[in-house]
Design an enzyme around this catalytic site. Structure first.
Site, PDB file in Angstrom:
ATOM      1  NE  ARG A  83      -1.055  39.392  91.823  1.00  0.00           N
ATOM      2  CZ  ARG A  83      -2.116  39.042  91.212  1.00  0.00           C
ATOM      3  NH1 ARG A  83      -2.801  40.257  90.097  1.00  0.00           N
ATOM      4  NH2 ARG A  83      -2.981  37.736  91.282  1.00  0.00           N
TER       5      ARG A  83
ATOM      6  NE  ARG B 181       3.585  40.839  86.432  1.00  0.00           N
ATOM      7  CZ  ARG B 181       2.730  39.753  85.543  1.00  0.00           C
ATOM      8  NH1 ARG B 181       3.400  39.782  84.398  1.00  0.00           N
ATOM      9  NH2 ARG B 181       1.499  39.600  85.403  1.00  0.00           N
TER      10      ARG B 181
ATOM     11  NE  ARG C  97      10.324  37.155  86.638  1.00  0.00           N
ATOM     12  CZ  ARG C  97       9.051  37.597  86.669  1.00  0.00           C
ATOM     13  NH1 ARG C  97       8.096  37.568  86.891  1.00  0.00           N
ATOM     14  NH2 ARG C  97       8.634  36.482  85.750  1.00  0.00           N
TER      15      ARG C  97
ATOM     16  CG  ASP D 136       3.659  32.401  93.623  1.00  0.00           C
ATOM     17  OD1 ASP D 136       2.635  31.553  93.573  1.00  0.00           O
ATOM     18  OD2 ASP D 136       3.221  33.357  92.598  1.00  0.00           O
TER      19      ASP D 136
ATOM     20  CE1 TYR E  86      -2.999  28.706  89.848  1.00  0.00           C
ATOM     21  CE2 TYR E  86      -3.710  29.178  92.257  1.00  0.00           C
ATOM     22  CZ  TYR E  86      -3.645  29.697  90.956  1.00  0.00           C
ATOM     23  OH  TYR E  86      -3.916  31.252  90.253  1.00  0.00           O
TER      24      TYR E  86
END
Length: 358
Positions: A32, A36, A45, A82, A159
């Site tokens: 990652r 963020r 973003r 992703d 998921y």
């Protein structure tokens, strides 16, 4: 794309370490690393409109992929995408709710729904990912290698069956124990899809690929081998590692999978990612030189002082020892609120102490 259309690679430490060859210092990249914790990522973003829009815009995905390389002397770039792009392409209706994480409009709860799933074409339904890979390779201009990736079939299935993130995995484990044939069918379709997806990323320019088995560690040893590892082994066997005159290494990472390192190494992969619950020196003793090892600092160390970060880097490098085949990384993804300057301390320390070790 033909490898000849891309500039020669200027920094091959990462690929050499994956092949267990000597390097001038230990290579480092961070799971990652485009994310963020970087203010420039947050700005991009916002321009994109949403996380999913950012993933589906090849130019902006390229922009954020390169952002950490402008700040830090990292030895690899990783495709910004992703793992849930695959179930989205299979028609489950992926969405991201603010503060709640990913969700699916149409989760899979029975055999009929799984039987109806198609296998997406990576250059069609997932063409935006391949466009991003090609764009990133061009813009990297040979600076460092590019890593492609996908989620493991088991992790994707969690998921797809749960419909969102989960702590108990009640739906998917209920299927595992109550309808194993249905889950196996789903995992077979996902293994086929992931294999096609990673091969397409390699053809588009990815120079290494990684399979993220984020939730394999939630399984019993017996269930892990049957419902997770067996399908990752199929993927490793199905990846065309020799393409266009180059070899593409495969990295497997199971979070919480320290007890299964030997079995993971037996898949034929080139490297194992380690989380922070395993001592890297002990892992090396267990798997020998069959595979490279990637990891494995606890991301929370980056909340500490620069001196503490440097000390932990030195410890991990010392635990690994003098042999070849180590890529330094975190034991999982970097946290959102980490100070970027602490990442610089980490990267510089790895290169400093890794050079002393090499």
């Amino acid at each position: 794309m033909p490898e000849s259309v891309f500039p020669p690679l200027q920094n091959d430490r990462f690929l050499r370490a994956l092949r267990r060859q000597p390097v001038d210092t230990t290579p480092v990249w961070i799971m990652r690393q485009a994310g963020r914790y970087l203010p420039e990522y947050r700005a991009t973003r916002q321009r994109a409109g949403s996380f999913l829009d950012l993933c589906k815009n090849p130019e902006l995905a390229c922009e954020v992929t390169l952002q950490p390389l402008e700040r830090f002397e990292l030895d690899a770039a990783i495709l910004f995408s992703d793992i849930l792009t695959i179930p989205d392409a299979m028609g489950l209706g992926l969405y991201f709710a603010e503060g709640e994480g990913p969700g699916f409009e149409r989760p899979l709860r029975d055999l009929a729904a799984i039987q109806a799933l198609g296998i997406p074409d990576p250059e069609q339904e997932l063409g935006y990912v391949m466009d991003a890979v090609r764009t990133i390779r061009r813009e990297l201009a040979g600076r460092v290698p590019l890593i492609g990736f996908a989620g493991s079939p088991w992790t994707l299935a969690t998921y797809m069956v749960e419909g969102s993130s989960s702590k108990e995995f009640a739906q998917v484990k209920g299927m595992l124990y109550g309808q194993p044939a249905a889950l196996h069918l789903l995992l077979e379709k996902l293994a086929q899809t992931v294999t096609l997806y990673l091969n397409a990323q390699i053809a588009a320019g990815a120079q290494a690929v990684m399979v993220f088995d984020t939730w394999g560690g939630t399984l019993t040893p017996e269930a892990y081998r049957e419902f997770s590892l067996a399908y990752m082994q199929r993927i490793v066997a199905g990846i065309r590692q020799e393409q266009q005159g180059r070899y593409t290494p495969v990295i497997l990472f199971t979070k919480g999978g320290g007890q299964w390192l030997e079995a993971m190494a037996d898949t034929g992969c080139d490297a194992l990612g380690l989380d922070w619950t395993v001592n890297i020196g002990t892992a090396r003793e267990r798997v020998g030189t069959r595979v490279a090892l990637q990891g494995n600092m606890d991301p929370s160390v980056l909340y500490a002082s620069p001196e503490a970060i440097r000390a932990e880097v030195r410890r991990i490098l010392g635990d690994f020892g003098q042999s070849t085949g180590h890529i330094f990384n975190l034991g999982h993804g970097i946290h959102q609120h980490i100070n970027p300057e602490h990442v610089r301390v980490l990267v510089d320390a790895v290169h400093e102490f890794g050079q002393q070790r090499s």
